[in-house]
Scaffold this motif. Structure first.
Motif, short mmCIF file in Angstrom:
data_model
loop_
_atom_site.label_atom_id
_atom_site.label_comp_id
_atom_site.label_asym_id
_atom_site.label_seq_id
_atom_site.Cartn_x
_atom_site.Cartn_y
_atom_site.Cartn_z
N LYS A 1 84.14 89.56 32.69
CA LYS A 1 85.34 89.19 33.36
C LYS A 1 85.19 89.47 34.90
CE LYS A 1 88.14 91.37 29.63
NZ LYS A 1 89.05 92.67 29.33
N LEU A 2 84.16 89.06 35.54
CA LEU A 2 83.74 88.94 36.73
C LEU A 2 84.51 87.79 37.48
CD1 LEU A 2 79.92 89.31 36.33
CD2 LEU A 2 81.47 90.89 37.48
N PRO A 3 84.57 87.96 38.85
CA PRO A 3 85.35 86.97 39.52
C PRO A 3 84.44 85.78 39.74
CG PRO A 3 84.94 88.52 40.87
CD PRO A 3 84.42 89.25 39.76
N VAL A 4 83.62 85.19 38.89
CA VAL A 4 82.60 84.36 38.98
C VAL A 4 82.87 83.17 37.92
CG1 VAL A 4 80.04 83.98 38.72
CG2 VAL A 4 80.97 85.92 39.67
N SER A 5 82.73 81.88 38.19
CA SER A 5 82.82 80.85 37.33
C SER A 5 81.37 79.78 37.44
CB SER A 5 84.05 80.21 37.41
OG SER A 5 84.36 79.56 38.91
N PRO A 6 80.88 79.32 36.74
CA PRO A 6 80.26 78.19 36.83
C PRO A 6 80.30 77.09 37.53
CG PRO A 6 80.07 78.89 34.48
CD PRO A 6 81.26 79.27 35.00
N LEU A 7 79.56 76.38 38.19
CA LEU A 7 80.08 75.07 38.86
C LEU A 7 80.90 74.23 38.06
CD1 LEU A 7 79.57 73.47 41.59
CD2 LEU A 7 77.70 72.52 40.52
N ALA A 8 81.97 73.40 38.22
CA ALA A 8 82.57 72.60 37.51
C ALA A 8 81.73 71.27 37.23
CB ALA A 8 83.98 72.30 38.18
N ARG A 9 81.76 71.11 35.84
CA ARG A 9 81.21 69.77 35.40
C ARG A 9 81.89 68.46 35.40
NH1 ARG A 9 77.97 74.19 35.21
NH2 ARG A 9 76.45 73.95 33.60
N THR A 10 81.17 67.46 35.88
CA THR A 10 81.86 66.17 36.02
C THR A 10 81.88 65.56 34.84
OG1 THR A 10 79.88 65.11 37.14
CG2 THR A 10 81.34 66.22 38.51
N ALA A 11 82.93 64.39 34.67
CA ALA A 11 82.76 63.43 33.48
C ALA A 11 81.63 62.57 33.57
CB ALA A 11 83.96 62.99 33.28
N ASP A 12 81.21 62.09 32.51
CA ASP A 12 80.11 61.30 32.47
C ASP A 12 78.80 61.38 32.67
OD1 ASP A 12 82.13 59.54 31.23
OD2 ASP A 12 82.71 58.74 33.09
#
Length: 388
Positions: free
Chosen positions: A283-294
């Motif tokens: 529940k950390l205030p951490v998220s992976p880099l958003a991935r792009t389509a295609d």
């Protein structure tokens, strides 16, 4: 500092790499020899391009591509604000000006919309658009190529992070939508040569100009000039170039590493998935880099998005605390418009996406020599530091 330390990136060298370099050292050619030709041919096969031109590093690859395209004074190059400064510097080396495009705050990438805004600000002077495949990802190359062409500009990919990445099922570097693509073989990149670079293109004339420019603008091909009878030493300087050659020693290492690209790509993918899974369980205030389509990225970096203010700790303190626990980290990158030289040239720029991305991003360790357990360990240490 912990005894077991994980740097944010590291090369992978095995005995086959060492043997390849030793073979060149025992041979007749240390530079400008047959290993360069072999590397260029193998790289063409790997990415599906018609031509590949080896050079001394990723920066010179960018400079060669722009210079061979004829970019010069009066031209404008569109560069995303979040990149290593070499992307912008290459345009300045050619005498051109730079207009910075904002980026998606969740990916750090220039988008078709931020490109459209930058093209508008370029005032009809855009000659080249340089999307940067940050961390190994790319976005909407077809749309950006269309928008560049409509503005009278060419698309030149800064793919220095993206050896091994694929977009719409095709290898990055095949230049389906671009005039050229540039790569780096720096030690922390997917393929290492110590230093080294490559430019791919489908245009034979562009490739020939880059080969001439990388060696002082000197033409030695007798079919290209009137070689004087009985004078085998004859050569002509056709244009002003530079010494941007890659040595056969470096090429041997890059060629050996290229044979391991499939393994490198698979390993980086597995480590990234392990990070994703470990972060999903917190529940950390951490998220992976958003991935792009295609895009199927071969991630050069593993950046995460951290809401430092929610954790009540600064990024500098997080980095120091991670280092004390054996975890290296880095920031990729300070927005180029904020660098003093560019700020003096352009003044303060309003690029909110770039500002947000920079302020909330940290690159965690990612390299093929990491163990299966290392991503979980890194996330565990991050949880300790953030109080999660």
């Amino acid at each position: 500092m912990a005894q077991h330390f994980l740097p944010y990136g590291r090369q992978s060298i095995d005995e086959s790499d060492i043997e390849a370099v030793v073979e060149v050292l025992r041979g007749d050619w240390l530079t400008t020899g047959p290993t360069i030709d072999a590397l260029e041919a193998a790289f063409c096969d790997a990415v599906g391009a018609a031509h590949a031109v080896a050079c001394s590093n990723g920066t010179t690859a960018l400079h060669l591509a722009l210079a061979a395209e004829g970019v010069g004074p009066g031209d404008v190059c569109i560069v995303p604000a979040v990149t290593f400064m070499a992307t912008a510097n290459a345009a300045i080396y050619c005498g051109a000006e730079v207009v910075f495009a904002d980026v998606d705050p969740d990916t750090g990438l220039m988008t078709p919309n931020t490109l459209a805004d930058a093209l508008r600000r370029a005032g009809g002077k855009a000659r080249a658009v340089l999307p940067v495949h940050l961390a190994g990802q790319c976005e909407a190359l077809d749309v950006m190529a269309e928008r560049a062409a409509a503005a009278g500009a060419v698309l030149i990919e800064d793919a220095c992070h993206a050896v091994g990445s694929r977009w719409q099922g095709q290898p990055v570097g095949n230049c389906t939508h671009s005039r050229a693509a540039t790569f780096s073989f720096h030690p922390v990149k997917t393929i290492a040569a110590g230093e080294g670079g490559m430019v791919t293109t489908h245009d034979a004339a562009l490739a020939r100009r880059m080969r001439v420019l990388r060696s002082h603008g000197i033409e030695r091909d007798p079919s290209r000039h009137e070689r004087r009878a009985g004078e085998p030493w004859w050569h002509e300087m056709q244009m002003l170039g530079w010494n941007y050659r890659l040595s056969d020693i470096q090429a041997a290492l890059a060629l050996s590493q290229l044979k391991r690209l499939g393994d490198f790509t698979a390993r980086r993918g597995a480590l990234a998935q392990a990070y994703d899974a470990a972060l999903a369980g917190t529940k950390l205030p951490v998220s992976p880099l958003a991935r792009t389509a295609d895009c199927e990225p071969c991630l050069h970096l593993y950046p995460v998005r951290i809401t430092f203010e929610a954790a009540g700790v600064s990024r500098a303190d997080v980095m120091a605390a991670l280092a004390a626990r054996g975890v290296g980290s880095q920031v990729h990158y300070i927005p180029v418009p904020d660098q003093p030289w560019y700020k003096a040239r352009h003044g303060e720029q309003e690029l909110p996406g770039a500002r947000h991305y920079y302020e909330h991003t940290l690159s965690l360790p990612l390299y093929v020599g990491m163990s299966d357990d290392d991503p979980g360990f890194v996330v565990e240490m991050l949880a300790e530091v953030l109080g999660g």
